[in-house]
Design a protein around this motif. Sequence first.
Motif, mmCIF file in Angstrom:
data_model
loop_
_atom_site.group_PDB
_atom_site.id
_atom_site.type_symbol
_atom_site.label_atom_id
_atom_site.label_comp_id
_atom_site.label_asym_id
_atom_site.label_seq_id
_atom_site.Cartn_x
_atom_site.Cartn_y
_atom_site.Cartn_z
ATOM 1 N N ARG A 115 0.811 -1.220 0.000
ATOM 2 C CA ARG A 115 0.000 0.000 0.000
ATOM 3 C C ARG A 115 0.846 1.273 0.000
ATOM 4 O O ARG A 115 0.301 2.370 0.020
ATOM 5 N N ILE A 116 2.175 1.130 -0.009
ATOM 6 C CA ILE A 116 3.059 2.298 0.052
ATOM 7 C C ILE A 116 3.922 2.334 -1.194
ATOM 8 O O ILE A 116 4.591 1.356 -1.520
ATOM 9 N N ASN A 117 3.902 3.481 -1.864
ATOM 10 C CA ASN A 117 4.763 3.664 -3.027
ATOM 11 C C ASN A 117 6.031 4.354 -2.543
ATOM 12 O O ASN A 117 6.006 5.490 -2.082
ATOM 13 N N LEU A 118 7.152 3.649 -2.651
ATOM 14 C CA LEU A 118 8.419 4.153 -2.139
ATOM 15 C C LEU A 118 8.840 5.447 -2.825
ATOM 16 O O LEU A 118 9.329 6.375 -2.170
ATOM 17 N N SER A 119 8.625 5.544 -4.117
ATOM 18 C CA SER A 119 8.977 6.773 -4.844
ATOM 19 C C SER A 119 8.181 7.967 -4.319
ATOM 20 O O SER A 119 8.730 9.065 -4.158
ATOM 21 N N SER A 120 6.904 7.758 -4.032
ATOM 22 C CA SER A 120 6.078 8.833 -3.470
ATOM 23 C C SER A 120 6.539 9.213 -2.072
ATOM 24 O O SER A 120 6.537 10.392 -1.704
ATOM 25 N N LEU A 121 6.949 8.221 -1.306
ATOM 26 C CA LEU A 121 7.442 8.483 0.044
ATOM 27 C C LEU A 121 8.721 9.323 -0.001
ATOM 28 O O LEU A 121 8.859 10.284 0.759
ATOM 29 N N VAL A 122 9.631 8.986 -0.907
ATOM 30 C CA VAL A 122 10.875 9.755 -1.057
ATOM 31 C C VAL A 122 10.559 11.175 -1.523
ATOM 32 O O VAL A 122 11.121 12.151 -1.009
ATOM 33 N N CYS A 181 9.176 13.168 1.330
ATOM 34 C CA CYS A 181 10.244 13.525 2.272
ATOM 35 C C CYS A 181 11.058 14.706 1.725
ATOM 36 O O CYS A 181 11.384 15.640 2.476
ATOM 37 N N ASN A 182 11.352 14.671 0.436
ATOM 38 C CA ASN A 182 12.081 15.793 -0.191
ATOM 39 C C ASN A 182 11.263 17.084 -0.114
ATOM 40 O O ASN A 182 11.816 18.168 0.114
ATOM 41 N N ASP A 183 9.951 16.959 -0.296
ATOM 42 C CA ASP A 183 9.068 18.140 -0.181
ATOM 43 C C ASP A 183 9.118 18.720 1.236
ATOM 44 O O ASP A 183 9.148 19.941 1.415
ATOM 45 N N GLU A 200 11.595 18.540 3.377
ATOM 46 C CA GLU A 200 12.877 19.226 3.559
ATOM 47 C C GLU A 200 12.847 20.609 2.909
ATOM 48 O O GLU A 200 13.312 21.597 3.496
ATOM 49 N N ARG A 201 12.290 20.680 1.721
ATOM 50 C CA ARG A 201 12.188 21.962 1.016
ATOM 51 C C ARG A 201 11.280 22.935 1.776
ATOM 52 O O ARG A 201 11.606 24.123 1.934
ATOM 53 N N ASP A 202 10.163 22.433 2.291
ATOM 54 C CA ASP A 202 9.236 23.273 3.054
ATOM 55 C C ASP A 202 9.897 23.835 4.313
ATOM 56 O O ASP A 202 9.717 25.011 4.653
ATOM 57 N N LEU A 203 10.667 23.000 4.994
ATOM 58 C CA LEU A 203 11.341 23.467 6.210
ATOM 59 C C LEU A 203 12.384 24.550 5.894
ATOM 60 O O LEU A 203 12.559 25.495 6.671
ATOM 61 N N LYS A 204 13.039 24.408 4.760
ATOM 62 C CA LYS A 204 13.997 25.448 4.348
ATOM 63 C C LYS A 204 13.271 26.764 4.071
ATOM 64 O O LYS A 204 13.752 27.844 4.438
ATOM 65 N N LEU A 205 12.103 26.679 3.448
ATOM 66 C CA LEU A 205 11.319 27.893 3.186
ATOM 67 C C LEU A 205 10.870 28.546 4.496
ATOM 68 O O LEU A 205 10.930 29.779 4.633
ATOM 69 N N VAL A 206 10.426 27.730 5.446
ATOM 70 C CA VAL A 206 9.991 28.272 6.736
ATOM 71 C C VAL A 206 11.179 28.927 7.451
ATOM 72 O O VAL A 206 11.061 30.028 8.000
ATOM 73 N N ARG A 207 12.331 28.293 7.402
ATOM 74 C CA ARG A 207 13.509 28.867 8.043
ATOM 75 C C ARG A 207 13.880 30.203 7.386
ATOM 76 O O ARG A 207 14.244 31.160 8.079
ATOM 77 N N LEU A 267 13.733 10.555 8.820
ATOM 78 C CA LEU A 267 12.830 9.987 7.807
ATOM 79 C C LEU A 267 13.526 9.894 6.451
ATOM 80 O O LEU A 267 13.409 8.890 5.753
ATOM 81 N N SER A 268 14.272 10.926 6.112
ATOM 82 C CA SER A 268 15.000 10.938 4.842
ATOM 83 C C SER A 268 16.037 9.821 4.799
ATOM 84 O O SER A 268 16.176 9.116 3.794
#
Length: 169
Positions: free
Chosen positions: A9-16, A19-21, A23-30, A60-61
């Motif tokens: 039920r889990i697509n590994l590519s979607s999970l990766v 996770c990348n999204d 990381e990007r969101d946290l950089k924007l918040v910072r 998680l990454s």
Amino acid sequence: LAHLEVASRINLSSLVAGCNDRERDLKLVRNQLSKHDPESAFAKKVTEFVDEAEKLVGHLSSATDQAQTAYKEMLAKLGAMDEELVNDSERFFGTLFEFVQAFQRESSPVERKAPARRPSLAETARKAQPRPSVPQLPPGPSILDGIRSHKGFGAHRRRNSRAEHLRPS
């Protein structure tokens, strides 16, 4: 195999990608946080939240990277390095899960039967020895009937024995 259903039920590519999204969101918040006064209560609370979130997203990454590496290694061992399978772990594990379920359904009646008793070493040795075969007579007249009618091997012997008496010595 214990977690096949969950893996299906889990697509590994979607999970990766997710996770990348993060990381990007946290950089924007910072980056947005740097525009605020660092001594304000808001900045202190958000900085604390972002620091903790970055640790969690880092773990998680790392876990998703390990999972992706292990998945690719497994596909390589199976000789299934098809690009579609590499990018669609959900399909791969779904197919594998369906196979395992079908296999268990088909093998369960066999498992319910009492286990067969293993033959002893003596029984195995006895079965391995060749048994003397008893020749089976073909259906029809018996050998004795052939002898009585002088058509069997006895008649042939008699002819030979008569011929010996007729020969000059």
